[in-house]
Scaffold this motif. Structure first.
Motif, PDB file in Angstrom:
ATOM      1  N   THR A  25       0.852  -1.183   0.000  1.00 34.37           N
ATOM      2  CA  THR A  25       0.000   0.000   0.000  1.00 34.37           C
ATOM      3  C   THR A  25       0.886   1.231   0.000  1.00 34.37           C
ATOM      4  N   GLY A  29      -1.764  10.309  -1.489  1.00 35.09           N
ATOM      5  CA  GLY A  29      -3.091  10.706  -1.921  1.00 35.09           C
ATOM      6  C   GLY A  29      -3.305  12.161  -1.556  1.00 35.09           C
ATOM      7  N   ASN A  62      -8.612  11.226  -3.827  1.00 42.49           N
ATOM      8  CA  ASN A  62      -8.255  10.153  -4.744  1.00 42.49           C
ATOM      9  C   ASN A  62      -7.891   8.878  -3.985  1.00 42.49           C
ATOM     10  N   ASN A  63      -8.200   8.818  -2.699  1.00 35.29           N
ATOM     11  CA  ASN A  63      -7.863   7.642  -1.913  1.00 35.29           C
ATOM     12  C   ASN A  63      -8.883   7.498  -0.793  1.00 35.29           C
ATOM     13  N   TYR A  82      -7.057   0.495  -2.623  1.00 33.45           N
ATOM     14  CA  TYR A  82      -5.998   0.577  -3.628  1.00 33.45           C
ATOM     15  C   TYR A  82      -6.466   1.371  -4.841  1.00 33.45           C
ATOM     16  N   TYR A  83      -5.519   2.003  -5.527  1.00 39.45           N
ATOM     17  CA  TYR A  83      -5.845   2.704  -6.765  1.00 39.45           C
ATOM     18  C   TYR A  83      -6.294   1.699  -7.819  1.00 39.45           C
ATOM     19  N   PRO A  89      -3.192   7.663 -10.432  1.00 39.93           N
ATOM     20  CA  PRO A  89      -4.023   7.813  -9.236  1.00 39.93           C
ATOM     21  C   PRO A  89      -5.045   8.938  -9.356  1.00 39.93           C
ATOM     22  N   ASP A  92      -8.870   8.164  -9.767  1.00 38.27           N
ATOM     23  CA  ASP A  92      -9.746   7.844  -8.631  1.00 38.27           C
ATOM     24  C   ASP A  92     -10.277   9.087  -7.927  1.00 38.27           C
TER      25      ASP A  92
END
Length: 98
Positions: A25, A29, A62-63, A82-83, A89, A92
């Motif tokens: 991981t 983000g 984005n996370n 997870y992306y 990234p 997302d």
């Protein structure tokens, strides 16, 4: 299973032979939060007054955090921590689950 040579596995064949899946991981983000609070008050004669309040907020990220969105916060299928595409990234980036 074939493990590519890397700095982490060099010189440790016992560890490599016991591995089945390796995942990682990233604590990267970004998140933006915008909020607005407004209060309108009106004082009328003889001590009578009224008040109206409004609150608005919006979060983009984005996370979904390392824990994902497990629990009752989403009221839906939990999102993955997870992306979707590790190389993009930004794809997302959407409203936060909370």
């Amino acid at each position: 299973m074939v493990v590519d040579p890397s700095l982490f596995f060099t010189g440790n064949p016992t560890l490599v032979s016991k591995l089945s899946t390796v995942s990682g991981t990233s604590s990267t983000g970004f998140q933006t939060y915008n909020g607005l609070q407004a209060v309108l008050q009106k004082r009328i004669s003889n001590g009578l007054e009224g008040q109206v309040a409004y609150t608005w907020s919006h979060c983009l990220s984005n996370n979904s955090a390392i824990t994902g969105t497990w629990g009752s916060a989403t009221q839906a299928t939990p999102a993955s921590p997870y992306y979707q595409n590790l190389y993009d990234p930004h794809a997302d980036y959407a409203s936060c689950y909370f």
